[in-house]
Enzyme design. Sequence first.
Site, PDB file in Angstrom:
ATOM      1  N   GLY A  57       0.837  -1.194   0.000  1.00  0.00           N
ATOM      2  CA  GLY A  57       0.000   0.000   0.000  1.00  0.00           C
ATOM      3  C   GLY A  57       0.870   1.241   0.000  1.00  0.00           C
ATOM      4  O   GLY A  57       2.007   1.217   0.496  1.00  0.00           O
ATOM      5  N   GLN A  88       2.909   9.916   1.332  1.00  0.00           N
ATOM      6  CA  GLN A  88       4.258   9.343   1.433  1.00  0.00           C
ATOM      7  C   GLN A  88       5.163   9.753   0.283  1.00  0.00           C
ATOM      8  O   GLN A  88       6.381   9.609   0.381  1.00  0.00           O
ATOM      9  CB  GLN A  88       4.177   7.807   1.484  1.00  0.00           C
ATOM     10  CG  GLN A  88       3.522   7.280   2.746  1.00  0.00           C
ATOM     11  CD  GLN A  88       3.370   5.778   2.672  1.00  0.00           C
ATOM     12  OE1 GLN A  88       2.393   5.271   2.139  1.00  0.00           O
ATOM     13  NE2 GLN A  88       4.356   5.057   3.159  1.00  0.00           N
ATOM     14  N   CYS A 116       5.877  -0.257   7.139  1.00  0.00           N
ATOM     15  CA  CYS A 116       5.519   0.910   6.341  1.00  0.00           C
ATOM     16  C   CYS A 116       6.731   1.307   5.502  1.00  0.00           C
ATOM     17  O   CYS A 116       7.856   1.311   6.012  1.00  0.00           O
ATOM     18  CB  CYS A 116       5.125   2.057   7.269  1.00  0.00           C
ATOM     19  SG  CYS A 116       4.686   3.570   6.398  1.00  0.00           S
ATOM     20  N   LEU A 117       6.490   1.637   4.235  1.00  0.00           N
ATOM     21  CA  LEU A 117       7.602   2.034   3.363  1.00  0.00           C
ATOM     22  C   LEU A 117       8.268   3.311   3.860  1.00  0.00           C
ATOM     23  O   LEU A 117       9.420   3.570   3.522  1.00  0.00           O
ATOM     24  CB  LEU A 117       7.102   2.227   1.924  1.00  0.00           C
ATOM     25  CG  LEU A 117       6.598   0.952   1.234  1.00  0.00           C
ATOM     26  CD1 LEU A 117       6.013   1.281  -0.130  1.00  0.00           C
ATOM     27  CD2 LEU A 117       7.710  -0.076   1.122  1.00  0.00           C
ATOM     28  N   HIS A 130      -4.497   1.717   7.628  1.00  0.00           N
ATOM     29  CA  HIS A 130      -3.126   2.240   7.676  1.00  0.00           C
ATOM     30  C   HIS A 130      -2.942   3.361   6.643  1.00  0.00           C
ATOM     31  O   HIS A 130      -2.374   4.414   6.961  1.00  0.00           O
ATOM     32  CB  HIS A 130      -2.164   1.062   7.415  1.00  0.00           C
ATOM     33  CG  HIS A 130      -0.711   1.410   7.341  1.00  0.00           C
ATOM     34  ND1 HIS A 130       0.228   0.855   8.185  1.00  0.00           N
ATOM     35  CD2 HIS A 130      -0.021   2.223   6.502  1.00  0.00           C
ATOM     36  CE1 HIS A 130       1.430   1.332   7.875  1.00  0.00           C
ATOM     37  NE2 HIS A 130       1.309   2.160   6.858  1.00  0.00           N
ATOM     38  N   GLU A 131      -3.443   3.138   5.433  1.00  0.00           N
ATOM     39  CA  GLU A 131      -3.238   4.130   4.359  1.00  0.00           C
ATOM     40  C   GLU A 131      -4.082   5.380   4.583  1.00  0.00           C
ATOM     41  O   GLU A 131      -3.624   6.494   4.323  1.00  0.00           O
ATOM     42  CB  GLU A 131      -3.532   3.514   2.985  1.00  0.00           C
ATOM     43  CG  GLU A 131      -2.683   2.309   2.606  1.00  0.00           C
ATOM     44  CD  GLU A 131      -1.194   2.508   2.775  1.00  0.00           C
ATOM     45  OE1 GLU A 131      -0.708   3.647   2.647  1.00  0.00           O
ATOM     46  OE2 GLU A 131      -0.504   1.505   3.063  1.00  0.00           O
ATOM     47  N   HIS A 164      -2.395   7.647   6.854  1.00  0.00           N
ATOM     48  CA  HIS A 164      -1.369   8.472   6.199  1.00  0.00           C
ATOM     49  C   HIS A 164      -1.985   9.765   5.661  1.00  0.00           C
ATOM     50  O   HIS A 164      -1.402  10.842   5.797  1.00  0.00           O
ATOM     51  CB  HIS A 164      -0.728   7.724   5.026  1.00  0.00           C
ATOM     52  CG  HIS A 164       0.404   6.822   5.408  1.00  0.00           C
ATOM     53  ND1 HIS A 164       1.523   7.262   6.072  1.00  0.00           N
ATOM     54  CD2 HIS A 164       0.607   5.498   5.189  1.00  0.00           C
ATOM     55  CE1 HIS A 164       2.364   6.242   6.250  1.00  0.00           C
ATOM     56  NE2 HIS A 164       1.829   5.159   5.729  1.00  0.00           N
TER      57      HIS A 164
HETATM   58 NI    NI Z   1       2.612   3.228   5.597  1.00  0.00          NI
END
Ligand code: NI
Length: 167
Positions: free
Chosen positions: A46, A51, A91-92, A133-134, A137
């Site tokens: 995701g 991000q 998480c990236l 989660h997204e 963000h």
């Molecule tokens: Ni993330």
Amino acid sequence: MALLPILRYPDPRLHTRAQPVAVVDDEIRQLVRDMAETMYEAPGIGLAATQVNVHRRVVVIDVTEDKSGLLVLINPEILERAGEQVCEEGCLSVPGVYEKVTRAERVRMKALNEHGEPWEVEADGLLAVCIQHEIDHLDGKVFVEYLSQLKLNRIKSKLAKKARITA
Ligand code: NI
């Protein structure tokens, strides 16, 4: 298509609240394509526009193993939450950190796709975690902020050390 640079925690820009998309146009479709490419390349399941330092309410998700299930969430909204689950998340934007977070077990969500068409999904398990989660963000929240201050401080110093090594 292009790979987009991913902001790393604790970059303060990750705490920006993303603005809704007024019109799903070619610019948004290009963003979606670039975000999908960036997510697959990373690899991740995701990615939120926040991000990649674009503060619009756009998310891409693919929880399939063969990358065959790209979901495009524009202006996503959670309509219902039920139950509770604890899942180890990564998480990236927080590379190398995996921590357990408690979230709703099931969610019902509506969003627009890349053609501006509304769609809805009832998700559970990993997809439900990923959606929550997204969307966090987009609201400027990173998953590690659910952890205790002690753990968060440890993560911050670990990431700072890593940044010094790779810089
Ligand atoms: Ni993330």
